[in-house]
Design an enzyme around this catalytic site. Structure first.
Site, PDB file in Angstrom:
ATOM      1  N   ASP A  80       0.981  -1.280  -0.049  1.00  0.00           N
ATOM      2  CA  ASP A  80      -0.003   0.008  -0.062  1.00  0.00           C
ATOM      3  C   ASP A  80       0.874   1.407  -0.138  1.00  0.00           C
ATOM      4  O   ASP A  80       0.243   2.484   0.519  1.00  0.00           O
ATOM      5  CB  ASP A  80      -0.982   0.066   1.111  1.00  0.00           C
ATOM      6  CG  ASP A  80      -0.438  -0.174   2.520  1.00  0.00           C
ATOM      7  OD1 ASP A  80       0.962  -0.131   2.644  1.00  0.00           O
ATOM      8  OD2 ASP A  80      -0.988   0.089   3.505  1.00  0.00           O
ATOM      9  N   HIS A  85      18.826   2.524 -22.801  1.00  0.00           N
ATOM     10  CA  HIS A  85      18.127   2.905 -21.506  1.00  0.00           C
ATOM     11  C   HIS A  85      18.658   2.164 -20.109  1.00  0.00           C
ATOM     12  O   HIS A  85      18.117   1.675 -19.275  1.00  0.00           O
ATOM     13  CB  HIS A  85      16.553   2.444 -21.473  1.00  0.00           C
ATOM     14  CG  HIS A  85      15.886   3.170 -22.553  1.00  0.00           C
ATOM     15  ND1 HIS A  85      14.624   2.771 -23.133  1.00  0.00           N
ATOM     16  CD2 HIS A  85      16.160   4.193 -23.349  1.00  0.00           C
ATOM     17  CE1 HIS A  85      13.877   3.688 -23.895  1.00  0.00           C
ATOM     18  NE2 HIS A  85      14.892   4.684 -24.036  1.00  0.00           N
ATOM     19  N   ASP A 131      22.384  11.140 -19.848  1.00  0.00           N
ATOM     20  CA  ASP A 131      21.297  11.654 -20.620  1.00  0.00           C
ATOM     21  C   ASP A 131      20.342  11.951 -19.351  1.00  0.00           C
ATOM     22  O   ASP A 131      19.868  10.934 -18.618  1.00  0.00           O
ATOM     23  CB  ASP A 131      20.511  10.616 -21.388  1.00  0.00           C
ATOM     24  CG  ASP A 131      19.067  11.013 -22.161  1.00  0.00           C
ATOM     25  OD1 ASP A 131      18.625  11.862 -21.688  1.00  0.00           O
ATOM     26  OD2 ASP A 131      18.906  10.198 -23.011  1.00  0.00           O
ATOM     27  N   ASP A 176      15.669  17.633 -21.352  1.00  0.00           N
ATOM     28  CA  ASP A 176      16.150  16.262 -21.901  1.00  0.00           C
ATOM     29  C   ASP A 176      17.581  16.653 -22.582  1.00  0.00           C
ATOM     30  O   ASP A 176      17.266  16.816 -23.696  1.00  0.00           O
ATOM     31  CB  ASP A 176      15.180  15.648 -22.718  1.00  0.00           C
ATOM     32  CG  ASP A 176      15.443  14.489 -23.178  1.00  0.00           C
ATOM     33  OD1 ASP A 176      16.354  13.744 -22.845  1.00  0.00           O
ATOM     34  OD2 ASP A 176      14.636  13.723 -24.010  1.00  0.00           O
ATOM     35  N   HIS A 189      17.728   4.535 -33.186  1.00  0.00           N
ATOM     36  CA  HIS A 189      16.669   5.232 -32.612  1.00  0.00           C
ATOM     37  C   HIS A 189      16.252   6.714 -33.712  1.00  0.00           C
ATOM     38  O   HIS A 189      17.029   7.098 -34.484  1.00  0.00           O
ATOM     39  CB  HIS A 189      16.749   5.844 -31.197  1.00  0.00           C
ATOM     40  CG  HIS A 189      17.951   6.770 -31.031  1.00  0.00           C
ATOM     41  ND1 HIS A 189      18.059   8.082 -31.321  1.00  0.00           N
ATOM     42  CD2 HIS A 189      18.973   6.234 -30.603  1.00  0.00           C
ATOM     43  CE1 HIS A 189      19.088   8.392 -30.757  1.00  0.00           C
ATOM     44  NE2 HIS A 189      19.830   7.315 -30.430  1.00  0.00           N
ATOM     45  N   HIS A 209      12.191  14.197 -30.580  1.00  0.00           N
ATOM     46  CA  HIS A 209      10.861  14.033 -30.290  1.00  0.00           C
ATOM     47  C   HIS A 209      10.297  15.690 -29.699  1.00  0.00           C
ATOM     48  O   HIS A 209      11.140  16.387 -29.286  1.00  0.00           O
ATOM     49  CB  HIS A 209      10.440  12.973 -29.176  1.00  0.00           C
ATOM     50  CG  HIS A 209      11.443  13.206 -27.907  1.00  0.00           C
ATOM     51  ND1 HIS A 209      11.444  14.022 -26.760  1.00  0.00           N
ATOM     52  CD2 HIS A 209      12.759  12.495 -27.764  1.00  0.00           C
ATOM     53  CE1 HIS A 209      12.368  13.903 -26.080  1.00  0.00           C
ATOM     54  NE2 HIS A 209      13.043  13.126 -26.462  1.00  0.00           N
ATOM     55  N   HIS A 214       8.190  12.802 -23.734  1.00  0.00           N
ATOM     56  CA  HIS A 214       7.995  12.386 -25.174  1.00  0.00           C
ATOM     57  C   HIS A 214       6.872  13.115 -25.480  1.00  0.00           C
ATOM     58  O   HIS A 214       5.643  12.346 -25.067  1.00  0.00           O
ATOM     59  CB  HIS A 214       8.066  10.922 -25.506  1.00  0.00           C
ATOM     60  CG  HIS A 214       9.438  10.368 -25.327  1.00  0.00           C
ATOM     61  ND1 HIS A 214       9.461   8.878 -25.540  1.00  0.00           N
ATOM     62  CD2 HIS A 214      10.712  10.800 -25.107  1.00  0.00           C
ATOM     63  CE1 HIS A 214      10.990   8.883 -25.405  1.00  0.00           C
ATOM     64  NE2 HIS A 214      11.481   9.954 -25.215  1.00  0.00           N
ATOM     65  N   GLU A 245      18.935  14.675 -31.197  1.00  0.00           N
ATOM     66  CA  GLU A 245      19.668  13.718 -30.534  1.00  0.00           C
ATOM     67  C   GLU A 245      20.166  12.609 -31.139  1.00  0.00           C
ATOM     68  O   GLU A 245      19.865  11.330 -30.949  1.00  0.00           O
ATOM     69  CB  GLU A 245      18.779  13.133 -29.111  1.00  0.00           C
ATOM     70  CG  GLU A 245      17.534  12.718 -29.537  1.00  0.00           C
ATOM     71  CD  GLU A 245      16.972  12.126 -28.207  1.00  0.00           C
ATOM     72  OE1 GLU A 245      17.526  11.363 -27.555  1.00  0.00           O
ATOM     73  OE2 GLU A 245      15.614  12.508 -27.984  1.00  0.00           O
ATOM     74  N   TYR A 283      26.281   4.233 -31.884  1.00  0.00           N
ATOM     75  CA  TYR A 283      26.468   3.171 -30.851  1.00  0.00           C
ATOM     76  C   TYR A 283      27.020   1.888 -31.553  1.00  0.00           C
ATOM     77  O   TYR A 283      26.279   1.175 -32.461  1.00  0.00           O
ATOM     78  CB  TYR A 283      25.126   2.640 -30.219  1.00  0.00           C
ATOM     79  CG  TYR A 283      24.158   3.743 -29.725  1.00  0.00           C
ATOM     80  CD1 TYR A 283      24.525   4.291 -28.585  1.00  0.00           C
ATOM     81  CD2 TYR A 283      23.538   4.443 -30.706  1.00  0.00           C
ATOM     82  CE1 TYR A 283      23.705   5.700 -28.374  1.00  0.00           C
ATOM     83  CE2 TYR A 283      22.765   5.457 -30.458  1.00  0.00           C
ATOM     84  CZ  TYR A 283      22.917   6.185 -29.188  1.00  0.00           C
ATOM     85  OH  TYR A 283      22.206   7.327 -28.872  1.00  0.00           O
ATOM     86  N   ARG A 288      25.979  10.074 -27.754  1.00  0.00           N
ATOM     87  CA  ARG A 288      24.625  10.560 -28.183  1.00  0.00           C
ATOM     88  C   ARG A 288      24.858  12.183 -27.665  1.00  0.00           C
ATOM     89  O   ARG A 288      25.433  12.466 -26.615  1.00  0.00           O
ATOM     90  CB  ARG A 288      23.360  10.011 -27.567  1.00  0.00           C
ATOM     91  CG  ARG A 288      22.005  10.684 -27.887  1.00  0.00           C
ATOM     92  CD  ARG A 288      20.905   9.876 -27.511  1.00  0.00           C
ATOM     93  NE  ARG A 288      20.713   9.685 -26.152  1.00  0.00           N
ATOM     94  CZ  ARG A 288      21.072   8.446 -25.481  1.00  0.00           C
ATOM     95  NH1 ARG A 288      21.507   7.532 -26.268  1.00  0.00           N
ATOM     96  NH2 ARG A 288      20.682   8.663 -24.166  1.00  0.00           N
ATOM     97  N   GLU A 343      22.528  15.408 -27.313  1.00  0.00           N
ATOM     98  CA  GLU A 343      21.006  15.859 -27.310  1.00  0.00           C
ATOM     99  C   GLU A 343      20.739  17.215 -26.668  1.00  0.00           C
ATOM    100  O   GLU A 343      20.981  17.361 -25.545  1.00  0.00           O
ATOM    101  CB  GLU A 343      20.270  14.883 -26.314  1.00  0.00           C
ATOM    102  CG  GLU A 343      18.792  15.109 -26.345  1.00  0.00           C
ATOM    103  CD  GLU A 343      17.710  13.956 -25.515  1.00  0.00           C
ATOM    104  OE1 GLU A 343      18.464  13.348 -24.791  1.00  0.00           O
ATOM    105  OE2 GLU A 343      16.864  14.050 -25.884  1.00  0.00           O
TER     106      GLU A 343
HETATM  107  N1  GLY Z   1      15.798  10.524 -22.347  1.00  0.00           N
HETATM  108  C1  GLY Z   1      14.675  10.039 -23.112  1.00  0.00           C
HETATM  109  C2  GLY Z   1      15.095  10.517 -24.456  1.00  0.00           C
HETATM  110  O1  GLY Z   1      15.954  11.145 -24.847  1.00  0.00           O
HETATM  111  O2  GLY Z   1      14.145  10.513 -25.315  1.00  0.00           O
HETATM  112 MN    MN Z   2      15.256  12.763 -25.725  1.00  0.00          MN
HETATM  113 MN    MN Z   3      17.174  12.164 -23.503  1.00  0.00          MN
END
Ligand code: GLY
Ligand code: MN
Ligand code: MN
Length: 436
Positions: free
Chosen positions: A34, A238, A255, A266, A345, A349, A356, A379, A383, A407, A409
């Site tokens: 709970d 991730h 990230d 982000d 990817h 976004h 997102h 971004e 890889y 990456r 971003e």
């Molecule tokens: N951190 C999530 C993304 O870059 O979309």
């Molecule tokens: Mn992102």
């Molecule tokens: Mn990100």
């Protein structure tokens, strides 16, 4: 802010005319037994009401003679509030949140039909709560059972998404202020991470210091689970364990972004833990950076959204061919998506109340065009996942590239004359990053 929530409701009501729109708050989610997760309001619900409690329903009925905006809320109950915190209650819903009428949530089934029976359409987004969906369908069914007798009632349910999410996609001045706050805190945290990261420290130490700043500066906390990935962990998109001890000659991919006032940042940066790129790291890094800069240059009002991704893919593919990681004619490699083992990817976004964020990226065969006020991430990455088997017509991957993940971003606002990189305060050139 109440004036702005009202303005949003009026804008939506102007679009739904003779319809009635129903929005449900987020539920309290259970973490285990709970013990509950920290409550996070549903973004659509918050966007229209600013109301931050669970177990609530908002009804917008522009055609109703009196009650265009109705809130069903948890009633004030001293005993419950001692446990779960302040509730604004039925009176508060009217006084503080501008509801013309408000009821205890327990009266939903009794009171809802009066707002639906003369509507031509119900606007509702099917949520995850099946029981709530089912209940609404039953209301609809009951109304339709008497349609012949009355000659009025909702003949369709339409998803609220397309209308509301087109609104949410273009940010107001007040929203941009919150996004700027979220990005500013995140920029500070990334700069601090650059300062403190060094061989021998653990990934979680960097995570902890960054998230400390998120909260210390008044943010809600991380906008999403922070990724602090050293060495080949950076090839796991991730990776959130953040448990490894960082070594010299490795890259660190971070990230992480802060949520502030429900709006999100982000940011990703990748830099050498020990202050110096190896030649291989630097070569790949320069390709990703070039891809990112050229992709950002495509953020111009009127440009199709997909041009950002297309541009990044082209620069990355050209780079991989130059290094001999891919072989063949550029257009064909792109068409056949031969870059995908190394760039799996999308290039970004929408960003806003959701990380997102909502809003379409493409209208069937027509592109989504960039509009001033949209906020998006750019971004690209590369890889070189260890033990990647090359495609049949592609060369073996030289082990010297193996395990490098990069990456970069940034969060970018579309302006009337081009764009503004909201996260430009975190360095990203090789020269800048090697100064740490
Ligand atoms: N951190 C999530 C993304 O870059 O979309
Ligand atoms: Mn992102
Ligand atoms: Mn990100």
């Amino acid at each position: 802010m109440q004036a702005e929530y009202r303005q949003r409701r009026e804008q939506l009501m102007a679009k739904i005319g003779m319809g009635t729109a129903i929005f449900r708050s987020a539920p309290m989610a259970v973490m285990h037994n709970d013990v509950e997760y920290a409550f996070r309001q549903d973004s659509d619900f918050f966007y229209l009401t600013g109301f931050n409690e669970p177990e609530a329903v908002a009804v917008l009925a522009p055609h109703h003679p009196e009650h265009q905006f109705v809130l069903f809320v948890q009633p004030k109950e001293r005993e419950k509030e001692v446990w779960t915190g302040y509730r604004c209650g039925v009176e508060g819903a009217k006084e503080l949140f501008g509801a013309v009428e408000a009821y205890p949530i327990a009266e939903l089934d009794e009171k809802l039909p009066q707002y639906l029976e003369k509507a031509e359409r119900i606007y509702y987004h099917l949520g995850r709560d099946r029981a709530f969906n089912e209940n609404l369908l039953q209301h609809w069914q009951r109304l339709m059972a008497t349609y012949a007798k009355r000659g009025t009632g909702p003949i369709a349910i339409e998803d609220t998404g397309p209308i509301l999410h087109a609104m949410r996609q273009v940010k107001s001045a007040a929203e941009l202020e919150l996004i700027r706050k979220a990005t500013a805190i995140s920029v500070e945290a990334h700069n601090y991470a650059l300062e403190i990261a060094q061989p021998g420290r653990y990934e979680y130490e960097i995570q902890a210091e960054m998230e400390r700043l998120f909260r210390l500066r008044g943010g809600i906390g991380p906008a999403y689970p922070s990724i602090v990935a050293s060495g080949s962990n950076a090839c796991v998109l991730h990776y959130i364990e953040n448990t490894r001890q960082m070594q010299d000659n490795e890259l660190l991919l971070i990230d992480a972004g802060c949520a502030y006032g429900y709006y999100n940042a982000d940011i990703t940066r990748t830099f050498p833990v020990g202050g110096k790129f190896t030649p291989e790291q630097k070569t790949l890094y320069e390709i990703v950076l070039a891809a990112q800069l050229q992709a950002i240059a495509q953020v111009q009002p009127g440009n199709p959204y997909h041009k950002i991704h297309d541009t990044a893919v082209r620069v990355l593919t050209e780079g991989l061919v130059e290094l001999g990681i891919l072989k063949g004619e550029i257009d064909k490699l792109i068409e056949e998506e031969k870059y995908k083992p190394f760039y799996m990817h999308r290039t970004g976004h929408w960003l806003g109340l959701d990380v997102h964020d909502v809003g379409v990226y493409q209208h069937g065969d027509s592109p989504q065009l960039l509009i001033p006020g949209q906020v998006l991430t750019v971004e690209p990455g590369l890889y070189i996942v260890p033990d990647t088997k090359p495609a049949e017509d592609q060369p073996e991957i030289d082990p010297r590239w193996s395990g490098i993940g990069i990456r970069i971003e940034d969060d970018v606002l579309v302006t009337s004359i081009g764009h503004e990189v909201l996260t430009a305060g975190v360095p990203k050139t090789v020269a800048e990053l090697e100064r740490y």
